[in-house]
Design an enzyme around this catalytic site. Structure first.
Site, short mmCIF file in Angstrom:
data_model
loop_
_atom_site.label_atom_id
_atom_site.label_comp_id
_atom_site.label_asym_id
_atom_site.label_seq_id
_atom_site.Cartn_x
_atom_site.Cartn_y
_atom_site.Cartn_z
CB CYS A 96 -0.65 0.77 10.31
SG CYS A 96 -0.56 2.41 11.02
CB CYS A 155 1.20 -2.38 13.79
SG CYS A 155 1.58 -2.16 12.04
CB CYS A 172 6.06 -5.50 9.19
SG CYS A 172 7.29 -4.71 10.27
CD GLU A 224 -2.05 -1.07 3.13
OE1 GLU A 224 -2.84 -1.93 3.48
OE2 GLU A 224 -1.69 -0.13 3.88
CB CYS A 245 4.20 -3.50 16.70
SG CYS A 245 5.95 -3.09 16.50
CB CYS A 288 2.43 7.25 3.83
SG CYS A 288 2.75 6.02 5.09
N1 SAH Z 1 8.16 -0.03 11.00
C1 SAH Z 1 8.28 1.38 11.05
C2 SAH Z 1 7.39 2.15 10.10
C3 SAH Z 1 5.99 1.69 9.87
S1 SAH Z 1 4.62 2.22 10.82
C4 SAH Z 1 8.04 1.84 12.47
O1 SAH Z 1 7.56 1.09 13.27
O2 SAH Z 1 8.36 2.99 12.76
C5 SAH Z 1 4.58 3.93 11.04
C6 SAH Z 1 4.06 4.31 12.42
O3 SAH Z 1 2.68 3.95 12.60
C7 SAH Z 1 4.84 3.62 13.53
O4 SAH Z 1 5.13 4.56 14.53
C8 SAH Z 1 3.83 2.60 14.04
O5 SAH Z 1 4.11 2.19 15.34
C9 SAH Z 1 2.54 3.36 13.90
N2 SAH Z 1 1.34 2.52 13.95
C10 SAH Z 1 1.22 1.23 13.57
N3 SAH Z 1 -0.03 0.78 13.79
C11 SAH Z 1 -0.72 1.81 14.33
C12 SAH Z 1 -2.08 1.97 14.77
N4 SAH Z 1 -2.95 0.97 14.68
N5 SAH Z 1 -2.43 3.17 15.25
C13 SAH Z 1 -1.55 4.19 15.32
N6 SAH Z 1 -0.28 4.11 14.92
C14 SAH Z 1 0.14 2.93 14.43
#
Ligand code: SAH
Length: 373
Positions: free
Chosen positions: A366, A134, A127, A107, A131, A120
């Site tokens: 995300c 996410c 990934c 995406e 986490c 973005c």
């Molecule tokens: N892997 C990298 C970049 C991808 S995500 C990283 O973790 O930084 C970009 C941002 O979106 C990251 O800070 C991630 O933690 C956040 N993110 C992921 N899922 C989310 C969600 N459901 N709500 C809010 N932020 C989220």
């Protein structure tokens, strides 16, 4: 405990055919010569791709038609085909689900603002960082994206902005030029290190060698892979570093960002400080605020204190209201809790703002769209 895939450059599995945007300008000249064409054709091809933002051979009238078809066929294979496009925010946000040559889905999200346009991009399909809040993290890593697959997301976004495809507020025409790139789509950019750094060069080199976007307008966001942050520090780039911290204490971070069991909060912040010292740039600290999980006043105080100690004026906290993923038990914090959190961080002398949340109703955050398929 689950083992984490901490490799920096996973195998070439599933990577697409070679593309112009994988290559440096010297490599492009060589590739064209290897095809039996005059080396200056590499410049012409680069001009079409990076400056005119096109891969249509019909548009390349400065190249004789036989050479054109061969060069385009060999060096500009189609990498990404649109599967679905969703818009919201009165057309100012557009999310695209792309299919790569091997069926992999990824995406990108394009966001128009009165004064800028940001794309973005994804750096990996899926990934491996797992986490739990996410959407992308739930499906695991499918594969790395190639340099050109990353660059092509930016090229396609730049063409869309130029062609006025992004509606502005009140239906007004938005900005005419793509100005910013954030590596905040699917994937952990620093786990696909070399390809991401190469992509940054292609995105930022002046046309026709690259897309000509300022390094200072590019943000690389990471969970905090400490050796990779150190390596990035040595690249002499001016890109902004964003660190997804999400909590200042190791105990909770071990669960929210599982890679924390490998590199602690202090180690991540020290590496971030090294980056800030070298580049003179402030580091964005990303903090997804989750109701009753990481939004307590004491955590705000501890976050402010730790950032003040490690980064001082070099920290800028971005609070992101949690975008709940389907089936998740977690939710965003209530507004008064969020306001108090921000107030407390600021009270420690650390800058803190709330991220504007675009594209919620199109599941733009995300990895949600690719997960829905
Ligand atoms: N892997 C990298 C970049 C991808 S995500 C990283 O973790 O930084 C970009 C941002 O979106 C990251 O800070 C991630 O933690 C956040 N993110 C992921 N899922 C989310 C969600 N459901 N709500 C809010 N932020 C989220």
């Amino acid at each position: 405990m689950t083992s984490l895939p901490l490799v920096f450059d996973a195998p070439r599995r599933g990577l697409p055919p070679r593309h112009l945007a994988d290559l440096s300008s010297a490599e492009r000249a060589q590739a064209v010569a290897d095809l039996g064409e005059k080396p200056f054709r590499a410049k012409q091809l680069s001009h079409h791709y990076f400056a005119r933002l096109t891969t249509e051979s019909d548009a390349m009238t400065d190249i004789p038609s036989t050479a054109r078809d061969r060069l385009v066929g060999e060096l500009l294979p189609t990498l990404l085909s649109p599967v679905r496009q969703l818009r919201c925010d009165e057309g100012a946000t557009r999310k695209t689900l792309w299919r790569a040559h091997d069926g992999t889905l990824l995406e990108s999200v394009l966001m128009g603002y009165p004064d800028r346009a940001t794309v973005c991009v994804s750096s990996q399909a899926g990934c491996g960082m797992a986490c739990p809040f996410c959407a992308t993290g739930q499906g695991g890593l499918r594969r790395n994206l190639s340099t050109a697959e990353i660059v092509d997301q930016v090229r396609l976004a730049a063409a869309a902005v130029r062609d006025g495809e992004l509606g502005g507020e009140d239906g007004a025409r938005g900005p005419q030029r793509l100005s910013n790139v954030v590596f905040m789509g699917m994937g952990e950019p620093l786990a696909n290190y070399r390809r991401v750094v190469d992509a940054v060069h292609r995105i930022c080199d002046p046309a026709p060698d690259g897309l000509g976007i300022s390094q200072r307008s590019v943000t690389v966001s990471t969970v905090g892979l400490v050796p990779a942050i150190r390596k990035l520090t040595e690249e002499e780039l001016q890109v902004r570093l964003a660190v997804s911290l999400h909590t200042p204490d190791d105990e909770l971070r071990n669960t929210l960002v599982p890679v924390n069991t490998r590199w602690t909060v202090s180690e991540v912040l020290q590496a971030a400080r090294g980056y800030a010292d070298r580049t003179g740039r402030r580091v964005s600290i990303e903090y997804a605020l989750i109701r009753d999980v990481n939004d307590q006043p004491w955590r705000a105080d501890l976050l402010g204190k730790k950032l003040h100690t490690h980064l001082g004026q070099f920290a800028h906290v971005n609070v992101i209201p949690l975008n709940p993923t389907p089936g998740s038990k977690w939710d965003a914090s209530p507004k008064p809790v969020q306001d108090e959190f921000v107030r407390r961080v600021k009270a420690q002398g650390v800058e803190c703002t709330v991220r504007d949340t675009r594209g919620r109703e199109i599941a733009a955050a995300c990895g949600q769209l690719a997960a829905e398929g």
